[in-house]
Each structure stands twice: as structure tokens, then as C-alpha cells.
Scaffold this active site. Structure first.
Site, short mmCIF file in Angstrom:
data_model
loop_
_atom_site.label_atom_id
_atom_site.label_comp_id
_atom_site.label_asym_id
_atom_site.label_seq_id
_atom_site.Cartn_x
_atom_site.Cartn_y
_atom_site.Cartn_z
N ASP A 58 0.85 -1.19 0.00
CA ASP A 58 0.00 0.00 0.00
C ASP A 58 0.89 1.24 0.00
O ASP A 58 2.09 1.15 0.19
CB ASP A 58 -0.95 0.00 1.21
CG ASP A 58 -0.23 -0.47 2.45
OD1 ASP A 58 0.97 -0.18 2.59
OD2 ASP A 58 -0.87 -1.14 3.29
N ASP A 60 1.46 4.85 1.75
CA ASP A 60 1.12 5.75 2.85
C ASP A 60 1.69 7.13 2.57
O ASP A 60 2.80 7.26 2.04
CB ASP A 60 1.70 5.21 4.17
CG ASP A 60 1.03 3.92 4.60
OD1 ASP A 60 -0.14 3.70 4.19
OD2 ASP A 60 1.66 3.12 5.31
N ASP A 149 10.27 2.79 13.00
CA ASP A 149 11.02 1.70 13.63
C ASP A 149 12.43 1.48 13.07
O ASP A 149 13.41 1.52 13.79
CB ASP A 149 10.20 0.39 13.61
CG ASP A 149 9.57 0.10 12.26
OD1 ASP A 149 9.82 0.85 11.29
OD2 ASP A 149 8.83 -0.90 12.17
P1 ATP Z 1 4.17 -3.76 5.05
O1 ATP Z 1 4.68 -3.79 3.66
O2 ATP Z 1 4.20 -5.07 5.71
O3 ATP Z 1 2.87 -3.02 5.21
P2 ATP Z 1 5.21 -1.44 6.39
O4 ATP Z 1 6.62 -1.01 6.69
O5 ATP Z 1 4.42 -0.57 5.47
O6 ATP Z 1 5.29 -2.91 5.85
P3 ATP Z 1 3.15 -0.98 8.30
O7 ATP Z 1 2.76 -1.80 9.48
O8 ATP Z 1 2.19 -0.77 7.21
O9 ATP Z 1 4.50 -1.61 7.77
O10 ATP Z 1 3.62 0.43 8.90
C1 ATP Z 1 3.84 1.57 8.08
C2 ATP Z 1 5.05 2.34 8.62
O11 ATP Z 1 4.78 2.79 9.94
C3 ATP Z 1 6.34 1.55 8.72
O12 ATP Z 1 7.06 1.54 7.52
C4 ATP Z 1 7.08 2.27 9.80
O13 ATP Z 1 7.73 3.39 9.29
C5 ATP Z 1 5.96 2.73 10.73
N1 ATP Z 1 5.74 1.79 11.83
C6 ATP Z 1 4.90 0.72 11.84
N2 ATP Z 1 4.93 0.08 13.01
C7 ATP Z 1 5.81 0.77 13.78
C8 ATP Z 1 6.29 0.62 15.11
N3 ATP Z 1 5.87 -0.39 15.87
N4 ATP Z 1 7.17 1.54 15.56
C9 ATP Z 1 7.60 2.57 14.79
N5 ATP Z 1 7.19 2.75 13.54
C10 ATP Z 1 6.33 1.88 13.03
MG MG Z 2 2.30 -0.88 5.03
#
Ligand code: ATP
Ligand code: MG
Length: 442
Positions: A58, A60, A149
Site C-alpha cells: 500500500d 502511505d 522503527d
Molecule cells: P508492510 O509492507 O508489511 O505493510 P510497512 O513497513 O508498510 O510494511 P506498516 O505496518 O504498514 O508496515 O507500517 C507503516 C510504517 O509505519 C512503517 O514503515 C514504519 O515506518 C511505521 N511503523 C509501523 N509500526 C511501527 C512501530 N511499531 N514503531 C515505529 N514505527 C512503526
Molecule cells: Mg504498510
């Protein structure tokens, strides 16, 4: 406190992200924000994935527009979240998350509530061990990046000039395929233990390596994972095991100590017999193959793949003590759910489906099965059959049952899809009167 450094701006010609790779809805949203004088960045996982040449799940967006301003710009906007307002933009085939830049948690606030001189609730709140309980304050683009993170998740793509902005060491870590928290791993994993699971997930699914010092800290802190909320851990479990990398995920969880902290019962079962690990490895490889073939497994099937063999063993032990099989299974599942839910909260419905998969196994294994057509109509049949296919890799008798059922299902589907013939239909057999137990079962 996370060390701040000059952000690096990487101009369009020096990075590989092209607008064509971004969803048209996300592009339009970025442009509308930008044209109205706001900062508009793609952030988080999508920037990481584009740089790693993967298709993002997705897109963001982060901006300096406040939630109310976003709402006024987009008719398809719904604000969600009570503590930290986020905007969801609803398109026909996609929901985009647009968030206002948020600030990092100052580390000198550790252990206590932020002092707030009026009576408003504190915006940052950590518990006595440093775990963040509350974190909702608007901030600058840089603060927004540094509260994320991992370095590879803190990159931004700026629609204004198509540059990539790196506030930490994200780009070089992407090049070296390293997962490293922003700042001190000890502080960042303590603030939010779920980050340890996220590190494992990205390592397994994106074929990355957890940076050695980070890995050492993760192993040391693995037992603290049980401090995370059980409902959140269940959601994370699904992401760990249902996205096609269950097998490498399992190895990382196992070697880091996270598996023992999350599932103490499973860990005891694994240590009880040297062959048990190999059984689970095979099950999880099959689960991953299912994902890759475009048939995403259900949560209940994943639970069966991981916990089914141990539960079946426990059921058999109770059955040998004279308890009827189904009753023994129910008792084994009840003990399992009680222990498991202390750390990872499985919804009762999914727990019931897991029991259903295991309850059908004796009927599937009876050769030849009784009333196979009615078994096929049972709601748990598909998952029970998938489970039989998983475990067929680890036992000759499972294989025989699997082959029998596959042949039967093939005949069944051929007879359903066969074109009508000119032959007179076979005479319908008179129905045998139903036994009371069957009638009660409907
Ligand atoms: P995916 O492709 O699995 O969705 P993602 O990195 O986009 O991976 P998300 O859970 O959608 O993961 O989270 C979006 C963003 O929010 C992450 O890339 C990160 O920057 C931030 N994020 C998510 N969870 C945390 C956390 N527990 N602590 C700090 N930042 C976080
Ligand atoms: Mg994501």
C-alpha cells in the site's frame, strides 16, 4: 534520544523510484496536497519496497496538513482514530492513509508522564520499563521519520521534486540489505517490543539481514515480547505466518528466543522430541507454497500447521487413558487455548475452527471413509483437507488418505460438471431412514 543528522536529499536521477510505480490515486493525492501548499511525501514501507524493487502492499502519505485541512481537501476522506487522527481516503479499489507528521518520543521523558501544566492528558506516556503507552503529538517531517522503527522504513519520497529524503542511514542499509532500528536497539525494542517481531518479518519476507548488534539485543530482549498486547500480537502472528515466509520466520523466531516467549507450550513440545522441528518445518513450507500458489491459508489452517501435530499427540495420550477421542481433543484444545491466549489472543471463532480441522482428521483417515459426500459438505472440510495435504509430507498413512480424497474429489467435481447425457438418469435409491444422531446433527 535518536541522534539527528542532516537529512540527505537524493535527487530523481540518483534513485530508481519512478512515478509510474506509484498508484494513480496516491499520485493524485500527493499532487492535490502539494498544489494547496502542503508538504506531501510517500513514506514508510512503500518507499522501502520501491527501492528494493518490490511491489508495495500500500502507499502511505505523510503531510504537514492537519487532519481537518485534509478533510476539507478530499471529499472521500474519513478521519479515524481518537487519539491520533488519521485521514483515510476511500477510492473504489484502494484506501490511502494520509497522516499528519508526528513527533518522536523524547527519551528523557522515560519512565514518567510528560509534565503537562494544564489538565490535558499527557501526549507521551511510557511505563516504568520504558514501553511507550501513548504517543500522539504533531511534529516536523524529520521527527516523523525518526519516530519510525527501522532506518529502511524512514525514507520519504517528496512529490515536489521527486527526490528521496533519508533522515538516517536508510539508503545505505537498503544497499547492504540490513535491518537496523533508528537509534539504540535496546531503547527502541523496549519502547515497543512488537518491533522485534517486525524485524523478523522484514528479514524473512524481504530477504534482509538483521544487523548483528541489533540481533544480539533482540535475542537478549526476546522474553519481553510477552509485554505487548495479546490482541496486537495475534494480528502480528497472522502477518508473520500467512504472507508466504512462514518457514524462514519460524527459524528466526526459534533461534532468537521469541518463539519460546510467545508459545512456551510449543517450545516444550519441540524440545521433547528431536524430530518435531522437522515436522513443523515441512508443514510451514507447505503453507508457504499455498501462499505462493495464490491460495492464502486461513488463520485456522496456519494454527493447525503450527500447533496441530502437538495437539494431536496430546489428544492421543488422553485417548489412550480411556477418554473418547473427540472429548480428548476438546480437552487438549481447551488447555492449549488457555495457555496460548495469555500471550497471543486468538479469537474464539478461530480457535473453534482449529478444533474443527483436527476433529475431522480421524474421519478423513478412515479408509475407506464413511459417508464421504456428507463430509465434503462440512464447513471445516476445506481447511481439514488442506491440513491433511500438509501433514501428508510427514507420514505414509497421511499420504494414503490424501491420495484417496484427492481421487474422490476429482470424481465428485467431474460428476458435477459432466454435461447431461441422453441416457436415462440412474434410478434414485430409496433413502435409508436417518438415524436419530444424524437427524440431530441436521
Ligand atoms: P508492510 O509492507 O508489511 O505493510 P510497512 O513497513 O508498510 O510494511 P506498516 O505496518 O504498514 O508496515 O507500517 C507503516 C510504517 O509505519 C512503517 O514503515 C514504519 O515506518 C511505521 N511503523 C509501523 N509500526 C511501527 C512501530 N511499531 N514503531 C515505529 N514505527 C512503526
Ligand atoms: Mg504498510
Amino acid at each position: 534520544m535518536v541522534q539527528t543528522m542532516q537529512p540527505r536529499i537524493i535527487p530523481r536521477k540518483e534513485h530508481s523510484i519512478s512515478r509510474k510505480q506509484v498508484s494513480p490515486n496516491a499520485l493524485r493525492t500527493l499532487y492535490r496536497l502539494h498544489d494547496n501548499g502542503f508538504i506531501a511525501y510517500l513514506v514508510g514501507g512503500c518507499v522501502r519496497d520501491l527501492l528494493l524493487k518490490r511491489t508495495p502492499k500500500d502507499f502511505d502519505i505523510a503531510t504537514d496538513a492537519a487532519p481537518g485541512q485534509i478533510k476539507r481537501l478530499f471529499r472521500n476522506c474519513r478521519l479515524v482514530g481518537r487519539r491520533f487522527r488519521l485521514a483515510h481516503l476511500h477510492f473504489q479499489d484502494e484506501i490511502l492513509e494520509v497522516s499528519t507528521f508526528r513527533a518522536a518520543v523524547p527519551s528523557n521523558e522515560a519512565d514518567t508522564e510528560e509534565t503537562d501544566h494544564n489538565d490535558r492528558p499527557p501526549r507521551h506516556l511510557k511505563d516504568e520499563d520504558g514501553m511507550v503507552l501513548r504517543d500522539n503529538i504533531f511534529g516536523t517531517p524529520e521527527e516523523d521519520a525518526l519516530r519510525r522503527d527501522f532506518t529502511i522504513n524512514a525514507l520519504a519520497y517528496n512529490i515536489a521534486d521527486a527526490s528521496v529524503i533519508d533522515y538516517s542511514t536508510g539508503l545505505s542499509d537498503i544497499k547492504q540489505r540490513l535491518i537496523r532500528p533508528i537509534g539504540d536497539p535496546l531503547v527502541r525494542f523496549t519502547e515497543d517490543p512488537v518491533r522485534m517481531i517486525r524485524a523478523v518479518r522484514f528479514a524473512a519476507s524481504h530477504n534482509l539481514v538483521i544487523e548483528p548488534a541489533t540481533w544480539e539485543t533482540l535475542c537478549e530482549l526476546s522474553s519481553t515480547i510477552s509485554r505487548a498486547a495479546p490482541a496486537r500480537l495475534y494480528e502480528e502472528m497472522l502477518k508473520l505466518f500467512l504472507l508466504g515466509s512462514a518457514r524462514p520466520v519460524f527459524t528466526l523466531l526459534d533461534t532468537s528466543g521469541l518463539l519460546a516467549a510467545l508459545f512456551p507450550g510449543l517450545s516444550r513440545w519441540l524440545d521433547g522430541n528431536g524430530d518435531n522441528r522437522a515436522v513443523l518445518h515441512t508443514n510451514l513450507e507447505c503453507l508457504d507454497r499455498l501462499c505462493r500458489s495464490g491460495l492464502p491459508p486461513s488463520p485456522a489452517l496456519f494454527l493447525a500447521a503450527l500447533f496441530g501435530p502437538g495437539l494431536e499427540e496430546e489428544t492421543l495420550a488422553r485417548h489412550r487413558d480411556g477418554i473418547p477421542h473427540l472429548q480428548a481433543l476438546h480437552a487438549a484444545c481447551a488447555v492449549f487455548m488457555e495457555e496460548f491466549c495469555k500471550t497471543v489472543c486468538i479469537p474464539g471463532r478461530v480457535g473453534g475452527q482449529l478444533r474443527g480441522i483436527l476433529a475431522l482428521q480421524p474421519s478423513l483417515h478412515r479408509m475407506p471413509p464413511r459417508r464421504p459426500t456428507s463430509l465434503v459438505g462440512r464447513p471445516d472440510f476445506t481447511d481439514a483437507m488442506s491440513y491433511l495435504c500438509l501433514i501428508a509430507k510427514t507420514g505414509a498413512e497421511n499420504r494414503t488418505a490424501r491420495e484417496w480424497w484427492e481421487a474422490f474429489l476429482e470424481t465428485l467435481s467431474a460428476s458435477v460438471s459432466a454435461p447431461p447425457t441422453d441416457e436415462a438418469p440412474a434410478k434414485r435409491r430409496r433413502k435409508r431412514p436417518r438415524r436419530p444422531a444424524e437427524a440431530a446433527a441436521g
